[in-house]
Design an enzyme around this catalytic site. Structure first.
Site, mmCIF file in Angstrom:
data_model
loop_
_atom_site.group_PDB
_atom_site.id
_atom_site.type_symbol
_atom_site.label_atom_id
_atom_site.label_comp_id
_atom_site.label_asym_id
_atom_site.label_seq_id
_atom_site.Cartn_x
_atom_site.Cartn_y
_atom_site.Cartn_z
ATOM 1 C CE LYS A 143 -3.879 -2.350 2.324
ATOM 2 N NZ LYS A 143 -4.895 -2.279 3.423
ATOM 3 C CE1 TYR A 187 -9.378 -3.138 0.284
ATOM 4 C CE2 TYR A 187 -8.264 -1.122 -0.380
ATOM 5 C CZ TYR A 187 -8.241 -2.370 0.224
ATOM 6 O OH TYR A 187 -7.070 -2.850 0.782
ATOM 7 C CG PHE A 245 -13.280 1.572 7.026
ATOM 8 C CD1 PHE A 245 -12.795 0.981 5.863
ATOM 9 C CD2 PHE A 245 -13.953 0.768 7.949
ATOM 10 C CE1 PHE A 245 -12.970 -0.376 5.609
ATOM 11 C CE2 PHE A 245 -14.134 -0.602 7.696
ATOM 12 C CZ PHE A 245 -13.641 -1.170 6.521
ATOM 13 N NE ARG A 305 -6.879 -12.691 4.836
ATOM 14 C CZ ARG A 305 -7.346 -11.448 4.713
ATOM 15 N NH1 ARG A 305 -7.188 -10.772 3.592
ATOM 16 N NH2 ARG A 305 -7.979 -10.870 5.710
ATOM 17 C CB THR A 328 -7.653 -6.089 9.562
ATOM 18 O OG1 THR A 328 -8.081 -7.217 8.802
ATOM 19 C CG2 THR A 328 -7.978 -4.809 8.823
ATOM 20 N NE ARG A 375 -2.505 -5.919 7.014
ATOM 21 C CZ ARG A 375 -3.633 -6.421 6.553
ATOM 22 N NH1 ARG A 375 -4.271 -7.359 7.243
ATOM 23 N NH2 ARG A 375 -4.143 -5.991 5.413
ATOM 24 C CG ASN A 420 -3.593 -2.549 6.885
ATOM 25 O OD1 ASN A 420 -3.435 -2.187 5.723
ATOM 26 N ND2 ASN A 420 -4.672 -3.190 7.280
ATOM 27 C CG HIS A 474 -5.124 -6.181 -0.576
ATOM 28 N ND1 HIS A 474 -6.352 -6.331 0.025
ATOM 29 C CD2 HIS A 474 -5.147 -6.930 -1.710
ATOM 30 C CE1 HIS A 474 -7.094 -7.149 -0.736
ATOM 31 N NE2 HIS A 474 -6.389 -7.513 -1.782
ATOM 32 C CD GLU A 517 -8.731 -8.699 -4.068
ATOM 33 O OE1 GLU A 517 -9.576 -8.397 -3.204
ATOM 34 O OE2 GLU A 517 -7.585 -9.075 -3.775
HETATM 35 P P1 ATP Z 1 -7.043 -5.971 2.958
HETATM 36 O O1 ATP Z 1 -8.362 -6.225 2.247
HETATM 37 O O2 ATP Z 1 -6.489 -4.583 2.702
HETATM 38 O O3 ATP Z 1 -6.050 -7.062 2.692
HETATM 39 P P2 ATP Z 1 -8.110 -7.093 5.341
HETATM 40 O O4 ATP Z 1 -8.707 -8.121 4.439
HETATM 41 O O5 ATP Z 1 -7.238 -7.551 6.465
HETATM 42 O O6 ATP Z 1 -7.272 -6.047 4.522
HETATM 43 P P3 ATP Z 1 -10.631 -5.687 5.280
HETATM 44 O O7 ATP Z 1 -11.693 -5.912 6.297
HETATM 45 O O8 ATP Z 1 -10.809 -6.247 3.911
HETATM 46 O O9 ATP Z 1 -9.232 -6.169 5.932
HETATM 47 O O10 ATP Z 1 -10.411 -4.115 5.196
HETATM 48 C C1 ATP Z 1 -9.768 -3.534 4.078
HETATM 49 C C2 ATP Z 1 -8.873 -2.421 4.547
HETATM 50 O O11 ATP Z 1 -9.678 -1.370 5.058
HETATM 51 C C3 ATP Z 1 -7.945 -2.770 5.725
HETATM 52 O O12 ATP Z 1 -6.756 -3.415 5.331
HETATM 53 C C4 ATP Z 1 -7.657 -1.408 6.284
HETATM 54 O O13 ATP Z 1 -6.682 -0.711 5.476
HETATM 55 C C5 ATP Z 1 -9.015 -0.736 6.135
HETATM 56 N N1 ATP Z 1 -9.842 -0.912 7.341
HETATM 57 C C6 ATP Z 1 -10.442 -2.039 7.773
HETATM 58 N N2 ATP Z 1 -11.129 -1.840 8.909
HETATM 59 C C7 ATP Z 1 -10.961 -0.527 9.192
HETATM 60 C C8 ATP Z 1 -11.408 0.330 10.241
HETATM 61 N N3 ATP Z 1 -12.203 -0.128 11.219
HETATM 62 N N4 ATP Z 1 -11.042 1.628 10.210
HETATM 63 C C9 ATP Z 1 -10.260 2.108 9.195
HETATM 64 N N5 ATP Z 1 -9.796 1.360 8.193
HETATM 65 C C10 ATP Z 1 -10.142 0.073 8.179
HETATM 66 MG MG MG Z 2 -9.843 -7.610 2.695
#
Ligand code: ATP
Ligand code: MG
Length: 138
Positions: free
Chosen positions: A9, A49, A57, A85, A91, A102, A112, A115, A126
């Site tokens: 990211k 996204y 968010f 993962r 996350t 992370r 973080n 992705h 994706e």
């Molecule tokens: P990613 O999809 O980026 O790999 P993830 O699968 O671990 O991460 P998701 O639930 O898909 O988590 O959320 C996507 C992204 O949105 C997170 O990686 C983070 O950057 C952001 N995010 C998730 N939860 C929050 C939150 N509560 N507040 C702010 N940002 C968030």
């Molecule tokens: Mg995700």
């Protein structure tokens, strides 16, 4: 062989963590079969996204993801979706296991560093969001 999409990211790229992330992949025998740097505009970040569009968010996340260049990669290996993962960690970096990307580098639940796709269907959609067949080696 399973494939997944990885993104370093904008925070990871800005902080000079491209090499560190790739080193961890290689140390864990995860193969990179496609790689490029690009800078998403807001529409591309919102498209990527889209599953999160109802989340509070969403605006902040898509502003962040379009704030600078990212590195997108296709990773390949046995169980690479869950393996990668695991390397990324939870996350929320505060809940991430010791030694994960992370845990070691994230500064914020949003910023973080990386992705990773969360399942075979998302991995496939994706991957085709960013790469055409001519860009994939192996
Ligand atoms: P990613 O999809 O980026 O790999 P993830 O699968 O671990 O991460 P998701 O639930 O898909 O988590 O959320 C996507 C992204 O949105 C997170 O990686 C983070 O950057 C952001 N995010 C998730 N939860 C929050 C939150 N509560 N507040 C702010 N940002 C968030
Ligand atoms: Mg995700």
């Amino acid at each position: 062989m399973e494939k997944t999409l990885s993104i370093i990211k904008p925070d990871g790229v800005k902080r000079g963590l491209i090499g560190e992330v790739i080193r961890r992949l290689e140390n864990n025998k995860i193969k990179v079969i496609a790689i490029k740097m690009l800078h998403m505009d807001i529409n591309q970040a919102q498209g990527f996204y889209a599953v999160h569009q109802e989340r509070p968010f969403f605006k902040s996340l898509t502003d962040f993801m379009s704030s600078g260049p990212v590195v997108v990669m296709i990773l390949e290996g046995d169980n690479v979706i869950s393996k990668y993962r695991e390397l990324m960690g939870a996350t929320n970096y505060k809940e991430a296991a010791e030694g994960t990307i992370r845990k070691d580098f994230a500064t914020d639940i949003e910023k973080n560093v990386v992705h990773g796709s969360d399942g075979p269907e998302t991995a496939s959609s994706e991957i085709s969001y960013f790469f055409n067949t001519f860009e994939i080696a192996g």
